[in-house]
Design a protein around this motif. Structure first.
Motif, PDB file in Angstrom:
ATOM      1  N   HIS A 221      11.968   6.745   1.622  1.00 17.34           N
ATOM      2  CA  HIS A 221      12.532   6.839   2.971  1.00 17.34           C
ATOM      3  C   HIS A 221      12.302   5.570   3.775  1.00 17.34           C
ATOM      4  O   HIS A 221      12.786   5.452   4.904  1.00 17.34           O
ATOM      5  N   GLY A 222      11.542   4.613   3.216  1.00 14.38           N
ATOM      6  CA  GLY A 222      11.339   3.335   3.875  1.00 14.38           C
ATOM      7  C   GLY A 222      10.047   3.205   4.654  1.00 14.38           C
ATOM      8  O   GLY A 222       9.706   2.100   5.096  1.00 14.38           O
ATOM      9  N   ASP A 223       9.322   4.320   4.841  1.00  9.76           N
ATOM     10  CA  ASP A 223       8.042   4.225   5.538  1.00  9.76           C
ATOM     11  C   ASP A 223       6.927   3.967   4.526  1.00  9.76           C
ATOM     12  O   ASP A 223       7.174   3.835   3.333  1.00  9.76           O
ATOM     13  N   PHE A 224       5.687   3.879   4.993  1.00  5.95           N
ATOM     14  CA  PHE A 224       4.562   3.548   4.121  1.00  5.95           C
ATOM     15  C   PHE A 224       3.536   4.673   4.107  1.00  5.95           C
ATOM     16  O   PHE A 224       3.217   5.255   5.146  1.00  5.95           O
ATOM     17  N   ARG A 225       3.020   4.971   2.913  1.00 13.04           N
ATOM     18  CA  ARG A 225       1.910   5.915   2.757  1.00 13.04           C
ATOM     19  C   ARG A 225       0.707   5.155   2.220  1.00 13.04           C
ATOM     20  O   ARG A 225       0.837   4.102   1.590  1.00 13.04           O
ATOM     21  N   LEU A 226      -0.489   5.701   2.467  1.00 15.21           N
ATOM     22  CA  LEU A 226      -1.709   5.043   2.015  1.00 15.21           C
ATOM     23  C   LEU A 226      -1.723   4.874   0.502  1.00 15.21           C
ATOM     24  O   LEU A 226      -1.330   5.778  -0.242  1.00 15.21           O
ATOM     25  N   GLY A 227      -2.209   3.711   0.051  1.00 16.91           N
ATOM     26  CA  GLY A 227      -2.338   3.428  -1.369  1.00 16.91           C
ATOM     27  C   GLY A 227      -3.773   3.095  -1.720  1.00 16.91           C
ATOM     28  O   GLY A 227      -4.716   3.500  -1.035  1.00 16.91           O
ATOM     29  N   ALA A 228      -3.937   2.314  -2.763  1.00 22.16           N
ATOM     30  CA  ALA A 228      -5.271   1.983  -3.277  1.00 22.16           C
ATOM     31  C   ALA A 228      -6.012   1.072  -2.309  1.00 22.16           C
ATOM     32  O   ALA A 228      -5.416   0.364  -1.493  1.00 22.16           O
ATOM     33  N   GLN A 229      -7.330   1.095  -2.431  1.00 23.30           N
ATOM     34  CA  GLN A 229      -8.185   0.187  -1.682  1.00 23.30           C
ATOM     35  C   GLN A 229      -8.886  -0.745  -2.669  1.00 23.30           C
ATOM     36  O   GLN A 229      -9.378  -0.308  -3.705  1.00 23.30           O
ATOM     37  N   TYR A 230      -8.909  -2.051  -2.346  1.00 28.62           N
ATOM     38  CA  TYR A 230      -9.476  -3.066  -3.221  1.00 28.62           C
ATOM     39  C   TYR A 230     -10.699  -3.699  -2.563  1.00 28.62           C
ATOM     40  O   TYR A 230     -10.880  -3.632  -1.345  1.00 28.62           O
ATOM     41  N   THR A 231     -11.532  -4.340  -3.396  1.00 25.30           N
ATOM     42  CA  THR A 231     -12.669  -5.091  -2.879  1.00 25.30           C
ATOM     43  C   THR A 231     -12.529  -6.556  -3.258  1.00 25.30           C
ATOM     44  O   THR A 231     -11.977  -6.900  -4.313  1.00 25.30           O
ATOM     45  N   TYR A 232     -13.043  -7.400  -2.384  1.00 25.72           N
ATOM     46  CA  TYR A 232     -12.943  -8.853  -2.541  1.00 25.72           C
ATOM     47  C   TYR A 232     -14.266  -9.447  -2.065  1.00 25.72           C
ATOM     48  O   TYR A 232     -14.795  -9.056  -1.013  1.00 25.72           O
ATOM     49  N   ARG A 233     -14.820 -10.394  -2.841  1.00 25.27           N
ATOM     50  CA  ARG A 233     -16.093 -11.020  -2.505  1.00 25.27           C
ATOM     51  C   ARG A 233     -15.861 -12.371  -1.840  1.00 25.27           C
ATOM     52  O   ARG A 233     -15.195 -13.250  -2.407  1.00 25.27           O
ATOM     53  N   THR A 234     -16.416 -12.557  -0.645  1.00 26.61           N
ATOM     54  CA  THR A 234     -16.310 -13.825   0.058  1.00 26.61           C
ATOM     55  C   THR A 234     -17.449 -14.758  -0.332  1.00 26.61           C
ATOM     56  O   THR A 234     -18.477 -14.328  -0.868  1.00 26.61           O
ATOM     57  N   ASP A 235     -17.276 -16.033  -0.036  1.00 22.39           N
ATOM     58  CA  ASP A 235     -18.384 -16.968  -0.158  1.00 22.39           C
ATOM     59  C   ASP A 235     -19.424 -16.637   0.910  1.00 22.39           C
ATOM     60  O   ASP A 235     -19.090 -16.082   1.961  1.00 22.39           O
ATOM     61  N   PRO A 236     -20.688 -16.980   0.685  1.00 21.55           N
ATOM     62  CA  PRO A 236     -21.754 -16.606   1.622  1.00 21.55           C
ATOM     63  C   PRO A 236     -21.471 -17.060   3.050  1.00 21.55           C
ATOM     64  O   PRO A 236     -21.117 -18.222   3.291  1.00 21.55           O
ATOM     65  N   GLY A 237     -21.602 -16.124   3.985  1.00 20.70           N
ATOM     66  CA  GLY A 237     -21.452 -16.433   5.399  1.00 20.70           C
ATOM     67  C   GLY A 237     -20.035 -16.524   5.907  1.00 20.70           C
ATOM     68  O   GLY A 237     -19.817 -16.773   7.100  1.00 20.70           O
ATOM     69  N   LEU A 238     -19.041 -16.316   5.040  1.00 22.70           N
ATOM     70  CA  LEU A 238     -17.648 -16.441   5.454  1.00 22.70           C
ATOM     71  C   LEU A 238     -16.974 -15.078   5.561  1.00 22.70           C
ATOM     72  O   LEU A 238     -17.391 -14.113   4.924  1.00 22.70           O
TER      73      LEU A 238
END
Length: 355
Positions: A228-245
């Motif tokens: 229908h063109g709208d958005f439903r919740l999907g997967a959640q991902y994790t990402y590791r940043t460099d220290p302090g960023l």
């Protein structure tokens, strides 16, 4: 949004110009032994081409790293106004229709810029359901021409018409909500927003970790478009940043991987800004990355700063968009949020990226 430690106070007195006919500055940059004319403007330093040098494995001119080069910068919009609106506090960029570029202020102004000159051509004001201003941080132009805009107050993702009318709002998981409703940090939630190629998957990146998560782990939430063109919740991902960023922006490449802008600030030292390339979401929930460039390693091209910086070119960079291809590389435009501060700068960088 300002970095974790305090509002950045950076700066520059240079009106740079642009590169490869894409950026136009108010005055020529002065650094470097030579200038190359590009229409009415000039480019500081040697011209940047992805030609024989790249083919022979040598770094491109104005290299920040083997994968990234700087082709120009401009401060032409710094401390200017358009139609009564302050042209600053810019936190997001998105390619728009008909040769224009959308630029979002975190003070609820959405500007339409000329994609070549960056001159403002229009502005609309955004508001929430009660008519209040947004802490608007990220932006996507959807395939029907409407805008998806994140605010980190709640956080939220709302849809707006091209004239600024509020059209709807996407669902958000409870744990991403700002405390005490959830585990999100105030002023540290939805800072990046992007659509994957094909337009079916929308991603929003948190700037900082949720309360209780490791200090270097941020969440990236997805939504899937329905028939229908709208958005439903999907997967959640994790990402590791460099220290302090923290993550100040995320932008999809044409093949679906993610350009991630990581940023931080240390008083007395200045900004750290790194461009990373992350996996295409969808194969597992952990997104791995590799460093493309630390922007402190870019040539300054005559930029100056009023406060300590590892490189006077650096500022509080928050917005990023892929605007095209050149010589087998992506053209990437980056903009800084000046926080409407006299010693910070609204600065655009033009990068060429081999992803």
């Amino acid at each position: 949004m300002r970095p974790r430690t305090l509002r950045t106070a950076l700066a520059t007195l240079t009106a740079g110009l642009a590169a490869a006919g894409c950026l136009t500055a108010a005055a020529p940059a002065t650094a470097g032994p030579s200038t190359v004319a590009v229409g009415p403007s000039t480019v500081a330093g040697p011209s940047t081409v992805a030609g024989p040098a790249a083919a022979q494995g040598r770094p491109p001119a104005n290299a920040c790293s083997p994968a990234v080069s700087l082709t120009g910068f401009t401060d032409a919009l710094d401390k200017t106004t358009y139609d009564g609106a302050y042209v600053g506090n810019l936190s997001a960029l998105a390619p728009d229709r008909r040769g224009s570029l959308a630029a979002l202020s975190d003070r609820s102004s959405l500007f339409r810029l000329d994609a070549r000159t960056l001159e403002p051509r229009g502005v609309v004001t955004l508001a929430d359901e009660s008519g209040a201003a947004l802490d608007s941080e990220a932006l996507v132009t959807d395939r029907d021409g409407t805008y998806l805009v994140s605010s980190e107050t709640e956080p939220s993702v709302r849809r707006y018409s091209r004239t600024g009318e509020l059209l709807g709002r996407l669902p958000v998981p409870d744990d991403l909500r700002t405390a005490p409703e959830g585990r999100g940090r105030a002023n540290g939630s939805f800072e990046g927003l992007t659509l994957l190629p094909g337009g079916r998957t929308l991603l929003a990146s948190m700037e900082y970790p949720l309360d209780g998560d490791p200090a270097d782990l941020v969440r990236i939430q997805s939504w899937q478009r329905t028939r229908h063109g709208d958005f439903r919740l999907g997967a959640q991902y994790t990402y590791r940043t460099d220290p302090g960023l923290g993550v100040s922006e995320v932008t999809a490449t044409p093949d679906g991987r993610l350009l991630v802008l990581e940023r931080g600030f240390t008083a007395g030292v200045g900004n750290t800004v790194r461009l990373q390339l992350a996996d295409r979401p969808g194969r597992g929930t952990v997104l791995h990355k590799r460093l493309l460039a630390d922007l402190a390693d870019c040539p300054a091209l005559g930029a100056t700063a009023k406060q300590p910086q590892p490189n006077p070119l650096l500022d509080n960079f928050e917005g990023m968009a892929v605007t095209g291809r050149s010589g087998g590389r992506l053209e990437v435009l980056v903009v800084s949020d000046d926080n409407q501060n006299a010693v910070q700068t609204t600065r655009f960088l033009r990068l060429r990226v081999r992803a």
